[in-house]
Design a protein around this motif. Structure first.
Motif, PDB file in Angstrom:
ATOM      1  N   SER A 191     -71.579  74.686  26.043  1.00 13.02           N
ATOM      2  CA  SER A 191     -71.737  73.233  25.935  1.00 13.02           C
ATOM      3  C   SER A 191     -72.857  72.755  26.849  1.00 13.02           C
ATOM      4  CB  SER A 191     -70.440  72.519  26.301  1.00 13.02           C
ATOM      5  OG  SER A 191     -70.621  71.119  26.386  1.00 13.02           O
ATOM      6  N   ARG A 192     -73.572  71.739  26.369  1.00  7.50           N
ATOM      7  CA  ARG A 192     -74.579  71.080  27.191  1.00  7.50           C
ATOM      8  C   ARG A 192     -74.134  69.678  27.590  1.00  7.50           C
ATOM      9  NH1 ARG A 192     -80.544  72.874  24.840  1.00  7.50           N
ATOM     10  NH2 ARG A 192     -81.054  74.190  26.624  1.00  7.50           N
ATOM     11  N   SER A 193     -72.909  69.303  27.241  1.00  4.80           N
ATOM     12  CA  SER A 193     -72.419  67.964  27.568  1.00  4.80           C
ATOM     13  C   SER A 193     -71.425  67.985  28.715  1.00  4.80           C
ATOM     14  CB  SER A 193     -71.784  67.320  26.334  1.00  4.80           C
ATOM     15  OG  SER A 193     -70.668  68.065  25.894  1.00  4.80           O
ATOM     16  N   GLY A 194     -71.266  69.134  29.366  1.00  4.51           N
ATOM     17  CA  GLY A 194     -70.332  69.221  30.471  1.00  4.51           C
ATOM     18  C   GLY A 194     -69.382  70.389  30.300  1.00  4.51           C
ATOM     19  N   PRO A 195     -68.324  70.441  31.099  1.00  5.26           N
ATOM     20  CA  PRO A 195     -67.411  71.583  31.061  1.00  5.26           C
ATOM     21  C   PRO A 195     -66.802  71.805  29.681  1.00  5.26           C
ATOM     22  CG  PRO A 195     -66.986  70.207  32.975  1.00  5.26           C
ATOM     23  CD  PRO A 195     -67.950  69.454  32.124  1.00  5.26           C
ATOM     24  N   ILE A 196     -66.514  73.067  29.390  1.00  9.66           N
ATOM     25  CA  ILE A 196     -65.873  73.456  28.136  1.00  9.66           C
ATOM     26  C   ILE A 196     -64.868  74.555  28.443  1.00  9.66           C
ATOM     27  CG2 ILE A 196     -67.680  75.147  27.595  1.00  9.66           C
ATOM     28  CD1 ILE A 196     -67.238  74.465  24.607  1.00  9.66           C
ATOM     29  N   GLY A 197     -63.763  74.570  27.714  1.00  5.03           N
ATOM     30  CA  GLY A 197     -62.767  75.623  27.849  1.00  5.03           C
ATOM     31  C   GLY A 197     -62.291  76.050  26.477  1.00  5.03           C
ATOM     32  N   VAL A 198     -62.019  77.348  26.291  1.00  4.18           N
ATOM     33  CA  VAL A 198     -61.500  77.858  25.029  1.00  4.18           C
ATOM     34  C   VAL A 198     -60.314  78.770  25.310  1.00  4.18           C
ATOM     35  CG1 VAL A 198     -63.673  77.688  23.766  1.00  4.18           C
ATOM     36  CG2 VAL A 198     -63.149  79.793  25.013  1.00  4.18           C
ATOM     37  N   ASP A 199     -59.389  78.814  24.364  1.00  2.00           N
ATOM     38  CA  ASP A 199     -58.252  79.730  24.452  1.00  2.00           C
ATOM     39  C   ASP A 199     -57.869  80.153  23.039  1.00  2.00           C
ATOM     40  OD1 ASP A 199     -56.251  81.173  25.984  1.00  2.00           O
ATOM     41  OD2 ASP A 199     -54.799  79.839  25.032  1.00  2.00           O
ATOM     42  N   ALA A 200     -57.276  81.337  22.910  1.00  3.74           N
ATOM     43  CA  ALA A 200     -56.900  81.873  21.600  1.00  3.74           C
ATOM     44  C   ALA A 200     -55.591  82.636  21.716  1.00  3.74           C
ATOM     45  CB  ALA A 200     -58.001  82.794  21.065  1.00  3.74           C
TER      46      ALA A 200
END
Length: 342
Positions: A191-200
């Protein structure tokens, strides 16, 4: 109280077992890892999806899940164009792949040490061959994704970790990354808009509501889930888990933050938002996707930053003001007063 996140499961249904991983590991691959993508999902109900969800499956996907697939990249050679285009156009990109599709590259890449960089000692110190290769593949996917999105060589990126384990790209503060993996699946968010998190998580995983709800659920969420049948309760709990882990990973807290301190609800448009946020003021964009018909993938990211600009018209045409153009537009000049550019 949060609205439903997934469709209702009829009483008595049970999850369908996951299809077996395709055979054919490349030469030298340790046992426990296989080559090739997961079996493709046929039209209709995807394989591995609990039978009770079939009524919600259609052209628009499952109720409560986000439309549009994540970007699939089958190996280091791409295709990568969509990743760069999506980051440039939308400010973020989500990529998924499988261990097996990258195994050969990890096994045969003579530049693996250079690519892993500061992760090389950890790779070498991982005792189990399968674990060592899984670690290498996940970092390869993350670096190649970031390289394609940012248009830089993958081995030029310096991947480091903040306290708590959150990965970040040293020297590239404008780009945030997140990594998740489960079974054969690897997911990378950038992301270039700030923090990002992913989970699966696999849709067939059965978390124990009795054991986990004090840790995972707010009181309202626990009350809603307690009123459901066992199968739907397990699936909704799994959905909440992936959303909350993605959100806390974006914050840099991960599993250190008690998930029950974070609540979600559905807004008037049916989107998942943080509980307590008024409609139309969401500070986070939360989404969940169904990948390969077998995995729930959730993401949490900041919305794109809007650039505000001065819109006041010049009082006179530029040539008649006798002022520099910046002053005519209302921008502050050294030694003067006025509005700052934003």
């Amino acid at each position: 109280m949060p609205g439903p996140l997934l469709p209702v499961l009829p009483p008595g249904t049970s999850p369908v077992p996951l299809p077996g991983a395709p055979p054919g590991a490349p030469p030298g691959a340790p046992s426990g890892l296989s080559a090739g993508p997961p079996s493709s999902a046929p039209s209709g109900v995807p394989p591995g999806l609990p039978a009770g969800l079939s009524s919600g499956w259609g052209a628009g996907g499952l109720s409560g899940l986000s439309p549009g697939p994540l970007l699939h990249v089958a190996g280091p050679d791409g295709p990568w164009e969509q990743v760069h285009d999506q980051l440039a156009g939308q400010g973020h990109a989500l990529v998924h792949t499988t261990w097996g599709q990258w195994l050969t590259a990890a096994l045969l890449d003579p530049g693996l040490r250079s690519l892993l960089g500061r992760d090389w000692p950890r790779y070498r110190q991982t005792a189990a061959p399968a674990g060592r290769l899984r670690f290498a593949v996940s970092r390869m996917v993350l670096k190649h994704t970031a390289a394609a999105a940012l248009q830089v060589p993958a081995d030029a990126l310096d991947l480091a970790y903040r306290p708590g384990g959150r990965p970040h790209l040293r020297g590239l503060a404008e780009a945030e990354v997140s990594l998740a993996h489960t079974d054969e699946l690897i997911v990378v968010g950038i992301s270039r808009s700030g923090p990002i998190g992913v989970d699966a998580e696999p849709v067939t995983r059965r978390p124990s509501f009795e054991l986990l709800h004090p840790y995972v659920c707010t009181p309202d969420e626990a009350a809603e889930l307690a009123a459901l049948g066992e199968d739907e309760r397990a699936l909704r709990l799994l959905h909440l888990w992936t959303l909350k882990e993605a959100y806390t990973k974006a914050l840099g807290h991960g599993m250190r933050r008690r998930f029950s301190a974070v609540g979600f609800r559905r807004d008037e448009q049916g989107r998942t938002v943080l509980a307590g946020e008024p409609d139309g003021t969401a500070r986070w964009i939360l989404a969940t996707h169904l990948v390969h018909g077998r995995y729930l993938v959730s993401s949490a990211r900041r919305p794109p930053r809007e650039i505000e600009t001065a819109s006041r018209p010049a009082p006179y045409p530029l040539e008649e003001t006798g002022l520099p153009p910046a002053a005519t537009l209302g921008w502050q000049l050294p030694g003067s007063s006025g509005a700052q550019p934003t």
